[in-house]
Enzyme design. Structure first.
Site, PDB file in Angstrom:
ATOM      1  N   LYS A  30       0.836  -1.200   0.000  1.00  0.00           N
ATOM      2  CA  LYS A  30       0.000   0.000   0.000  1.00  0.00           C
ATOM      3  C   LYS A  30       0.871   1.250   0.000  1.00  0.00           C
ATOM      4  O   LYS A  30       0.602   2.215  -0.731  1.00  0.00           O
ATOM      5  CB  LYS A  30      -0.909   0.012   1.223  1.00  0.00           C
ATOM      6  CG  LYS A  30      -1.779   1.271   1.343  1.00  0.00           C
ATOM      7  CD  LYS A  30      -2.335   1.474   2.728  1.00  0.00           C
ATOM      8  CE  LYS A  30      -1.283   1.954   3.694  1.00  0.00           C
ATOM      9  NZ  LYS A  30      -1.837   2.332   5.022  1.00  0.00           N
ATOM     10  N   SER A  31       1.909   1.247   0.830  1.00  0.00           N
ATOM     11  CA  SER A  31       2.758   2.433   0.961  1.00  0.00           C
ATOM     12  C   SER A  31       3.437   2.777  -0.358  1.00  0.00           C
ATOM     13  O   SER A  31       3.518   3.946  -0.749  1.00  0.00           O
ATOM     14  CB  SER A  31       3.808   2.209   2.054  1.00  0.00           C
ATOM     15  OG  SER A  31       3.195   2.001   3.306  1.00  0.00           O
ATOM     16  N   GLY A 104      -4.710   7.356   6.052  1.00  0.00           N
ATOM     17  CA  GLY A 104      -3.753   8.397   6.409  1.00  0.00           C
ATOM     18  C   GLY A 104      -2.985   8.920   5.213  1.00  0.00           C
ATOM     19  O   GLY A 104      -2.711  10.120   5.106  1.00  0.00           O
ATOM     20  N   ARG A 132      -8.160  12.146  13.365  1.00  0.00           N
ATOM     21  CA  ARG A 132      -6.744  11.819  13.149  1.00  0.00           C
ATOM     22  C   ARG A 132      -5.921  13.089  12.933  1.00  0.00           C
ATOM     23  O   ARG A 132      -6.400  14.061  12.349  1.00  0.00           O
ATOM     24  CB  ARG A 132      -6.589  10.846  11.980  1.00  0.00           C
ATOM     25  CG  ARG A 132      -7.317   9.527  12.237  1.00  0.00           C
ATOM     26  CD  ARG A 132      -7.024   8.510  11.171  1.00  0.00           C
ATOM     27  NE  ARG A 132      -5.622   8.081  11.179  1.00  0.00           N
ATOM     28  CZ  ARG A 132      -5.105   7.226  10.300  1.00  0.00           C
ATOM     29  NH1 ARG A 132      -5.868   6.728   9.341  1.00  0.00           N
ATOM     30  NH2 ARG A 132      -3.840   6.867  10.372  1.00  0.00           N
ATOM     31  N   SER A 178       3.173  11.399  13.342  1.00  0.00           N
ATOM     32  CA  SER A 178       3.179  10.566  12.143  1.00  0.00           C
ATOM     33  C   SER A 178       4.281  10.999  11.193  1.00  0.00           C
ATOM     34  O   SER A 178       4.395  12.183  10.858  1.00  0.00           O
ATOM     35  CB  SER A 178       1.824  10.665  11.422  1.00  0.00           C
ATOM     36  OG  SER A 178       1.859   9.967  10.195  1.00  0.00           O
ATOM     37  N   GLN A 180       4.138  10.467   8.231  1.00  0.00           N
ATOM     38  CA  GLN A 180       3.453  10.886   6.998  1.00  0.00           C
ATOM     39  C   GLN A 180       3.433  12.395   6.845  1.00  0.00           C
ATOM     40  O   GLN A 180       3.315  12.896   5.717  1.00  0.00           O
ATOM     41  CB  GLN A 180       2.029  10.337   6.978  1.00  0.00           C
ATOM     42  CG  GLN A 180       1.956   8.832   6.772  1.00  0.00           C
ATOM     43  CD  GLN A 180       0.527   8.304   6.835  1.00  0.00           C
ATOM     44  OE1 GLN A 180      -0.408   9.057   7.107  1.00  0.00           O
ATOM     45  NE2 GLN A 180       0.360   7.017   6.593  1.00  0.00           N
ATOM     46  N   GLU A 326       3.492  -0.020  12.843  1.00  0.00           N
ATOM     47  CA  GLU A 326       2.347  -0.711  12.235  1.00  0.00           C
ATOM     48  C   GLU A 326       2.379  -2.215  12.481  1.00  0.00           C
ATOM     49  O   GLU A 326       1.366  -2.898  12.330  1.00  0.00           O
ATOM     50  CB  GLU A 326       2.315  -0.443  10.733  1.00  0.00           C
ATOM     51  CG  GLU A 326       3.477  -1.024   9.957  1.00  0.00           C
ATOM     52  CD  GLU A 326       3.555  -0.468   8.550  1.00  0.00           C
ATOM     53  OE1 GLU A 326       3.672  -1.281   7.617  1.00  0.00           O
ATOM     54  OE2 GLU A 326       3.506   0.753   8.382  1.00  0.00           O
ATOM     55  N   HIS A 353      -3.733   6.261  15.470  1.00  0.00           N
ATOM     56  CA  HIS A 353      -3.867   5.570  14.185  1.00  0.00           C
ATOM     57  C   HIS A 353      -5.343   5.334  13.861  1.00  0.00           C
ATOM     58  O   HIS A 353      -6.218   6.052  14.343  1.00  0.00           O
ATOM     59  CB  HIS A 353      -3.069   4.270  14.204  1.00  0.00           C
ATOM     60  CG  HIS A 353      -1.634   4.456  13.810  1.00  0.00           C
ATOM     61  ND1 HIS A 353      -0.948   3.596  12.985  1.00  0.00           N
ATOM     62  CD2 HIS A 353      -0.750   5.443  14.113  1.00  0.00           C
ATOM     63  CE1 HIS A 353       0.290   4.022  12.819  1.00  0.00           C
ATOM     64  NE2 HIS A 353       0.431   5.142  13.497  1.00  0.00           N
ATOM     65  N   ARG A 357      -4.795   2.117  18.951  1.00  0.00           N
ATOM     66  CA  ARG A 357      -4.425   0.710  18.873  1.00  0.00           C
ATOM     67  C   ARG A 357      -3.948   0.154  20.211  1.00  0.00           C
ATOM     68  O   ARG A 357      -4.138  -1.039  20.487  1.00  0.00           O
ATOM     69  CB  ARG A 357      -3.356   0.501  17.790  1.00  0.00           C
ATOM     70  CG  ARG A 357      -3.936   0.548  16.375  1.00  0.00           C
ATOM     71  CD  ARG A 357      -2.885   0.334  15.310  1.00  0.00           C
ATOM     72  NE  ARG A 357      -3.521   0.177  14.000  1.00  0.00           N
ATOM     73  CZ  ARG A 357      -2.880   0.271  12.840  1.00  0.00           C
ATOM     74  NH1 ARG A 357      -1.579   0.524  12.820  1.00  0.00           N
ATOM     75  NH2 ARG A 357      -3.523   0.112  11.695  1.00  0.00           N
TER      76      ARG A 357
END
Length: 438
Positions: A30-31, A104, A132, A178, A180, A326, A353, A357
């Site tokens: 996915k990344s 995300g 988020r 994050s 990201q 993750e 997340h 989690r």
């Protein structure tokens, strides 16, 4: 399989009756898929993305880019070698509405792209997406010259009012929540008038391998990136303005999504082979080789892929997972079946997340008779005999696969909403039962 009555929303997690012995082909990362889509959309010429992951998160990314004018044609590659997407860059434009779901990568990577579009782009998503962290990206983009209307929330929903270009330049950002946040600014930076200099100001930086992935993929399309791991200033990334090249990119298997299958080998004392495991990669999931070896297994990596073998004995582990957060749900599930205590550290950011989690893992494992306590930055897991029950997923794909891992060794575990695995691993239930020979 469990004999318990089945509620339509519950999936009876199969219990392993013997050691697994299987080859499992894991879909693409996915990344890598979502980064590849963004870079190809911003390139100066068309490109190919081979073996992309088709999942909720990646299809949301593709649809969002289409909404802003990018052409994405799904079919087979020019040599007929399998599924491939042809990405045809175009003048980005609004008005458009982007559904980020709870992804995300979509909610963070695309506002900088939208700032380069001509016209307004509205971003909305699932209710959880409103909670988020996104404020740091919004403020950074404003510093770089973007106009964003978020009604002061610092979160979704929001509208980016693009004018066809963005000034860019230096910006400071706290990416402690994050990694990201950093990747989001870097991916679009070659198209900014001045490029970008991103300076991380926080005390910690989780999931660093994902930033390394972003940098490597930028360099592969011709971008000039100065980064800490290549001798640059610590916590600073500089991207020069330039055109990006259209490339022919083959997406690696998603190594994080291989986790439950490798865990099955470890727990049952069996053997699982994952074809096409790369010898060198920036994917965080590559750390599973060493982590699961420390928990009692062994592996061989060759031209066929990665073969992981368990002994049937699972050891506890004390490990810092800050770079590979993750992987925490799956490791916690294995640790709940271990013969000694485990301490998982460095993952306080997991509270932000898809769900919290750490709280979710604590509640669900303890609901099956476990002994898990939250620490300031992770989990302490003491082995106890587990029993069946409902394992709730909170619409989090990695919670669902964690429950399935426990179900291998514990009778009558039922996974609530196993369909949430479609976020990154389509058809997980079929893959799981197929691994078990069902």
């Amino acid at each position: 399989m469990t004999e318990s009555p089945v509620h339509p929303a519950l999936w009876p997690a199969p219990r392993a009756s013997e050691a697994v012995d299987a080859t499992v082909t894991v879909p693409g990362s996915k990344s890598v898929t979502n980064r590849g889509l963004v870079l190809a959309a911003l390139a100066a010429e068309p490109g190919w993305l081979r073996r992309p992951l088709r999942s909720r998160d990646t299809l949301l990314m593709a649809e969002a880019l289409r909404a802003t004018g990018v052409g994405i044609e799904e079919g087979v590659g020019p040599d007929g070698s399998g599924e491939a997407w042809r990405i045809i860059p175009a003048g980005l434009h609004g008005p458009a509405t982007v559904d980020v779901g709870n992804a995300g990568t979509v909610m963070r990577f695309l506002p900088p792209v939208a700032a380069l579009a001509d016209g307004p782009i509205r971003f909305d998503g699932d209710p959880r997406s409103y909670e988020r962290p996104l404020g740091a990206v919004i403020e950074a983009l404003r510093t770089l010259g973007a106009r964003i209307d978020d009604d002061g929330r610092g979160a979704l929903p929001l509208t980016v009012h693009g004018v066809g270009a963005l000034d860019g330049g230096p910006v400071s950002i706290d990416a402690s929540s994050s990694s990201q946040f950093v990747s989001a600014l870097l991916l679009s930076a070659p198209r900014f008038n001045q490029g970008v200099e991103v300076r991380h100001t926080g005390a910690t930086l989780p999931s660093l391998p994902h930033i390394l992935m972003t940098v490597d993929m930028l360099r592969a399309v011709g971008a000039q990136v100065d980064s800490p791991e290549s001798g640059g200033e610590p916590n600073v990334w500089r991207v020069a303005p330039s055109a990006m090249l259209g490339r022919d990119l083959t997406v690696e298997p998603d190594l994080s999504n291989a986790q439950p299958f490798l865990a099955a080998a470890l727990i049952t004392g069996g053997r699982v082979t994952i074809p096409d495991w790369p010898e060198h990669t920036t994917q965080p999931g590559d750390a599973l080789r060493e982590i699961f070896t420390a928990m009692g297994g062994s592996y061989e990596l060759n031209e066929l892929g990665l073969t992981f073998t368990g002994t049937g004995t699972v050891r506890g582990i004390d490990v810092d997972l800050s770079d590979v957060g993750e992987l925490t749900p799956g490791i916690a599930a294995v640790a709940a079946l271990a013969d000694s205590e485990s301490v998982l550290r460095g993952v306080a950011h997991l509270r932000l997340h898809e769900t919290d989690r750490l709280a979710a893992l604590t509640k669900e494992i303890n609901g099956l008779g476990g002994d898990v306590t939250e620490t300031e930055d992770g989990l302490r897991i003491r082995p106890r005999r587990l029993h069946g029950g409902i394992f709730h997923t909170y619409e989090d794909h990695r919670m669902a696969t964690a429950g399935a891992i426990i179900g291998l060794a514990v009778k009558d575990v039922q996974i609530e909403n196993v369909g949430t695995t479609a976020k990154t691993l389509p058809d997980f239930p079929r893959m799981w039962t197929g691994m078990l020979g069902a």
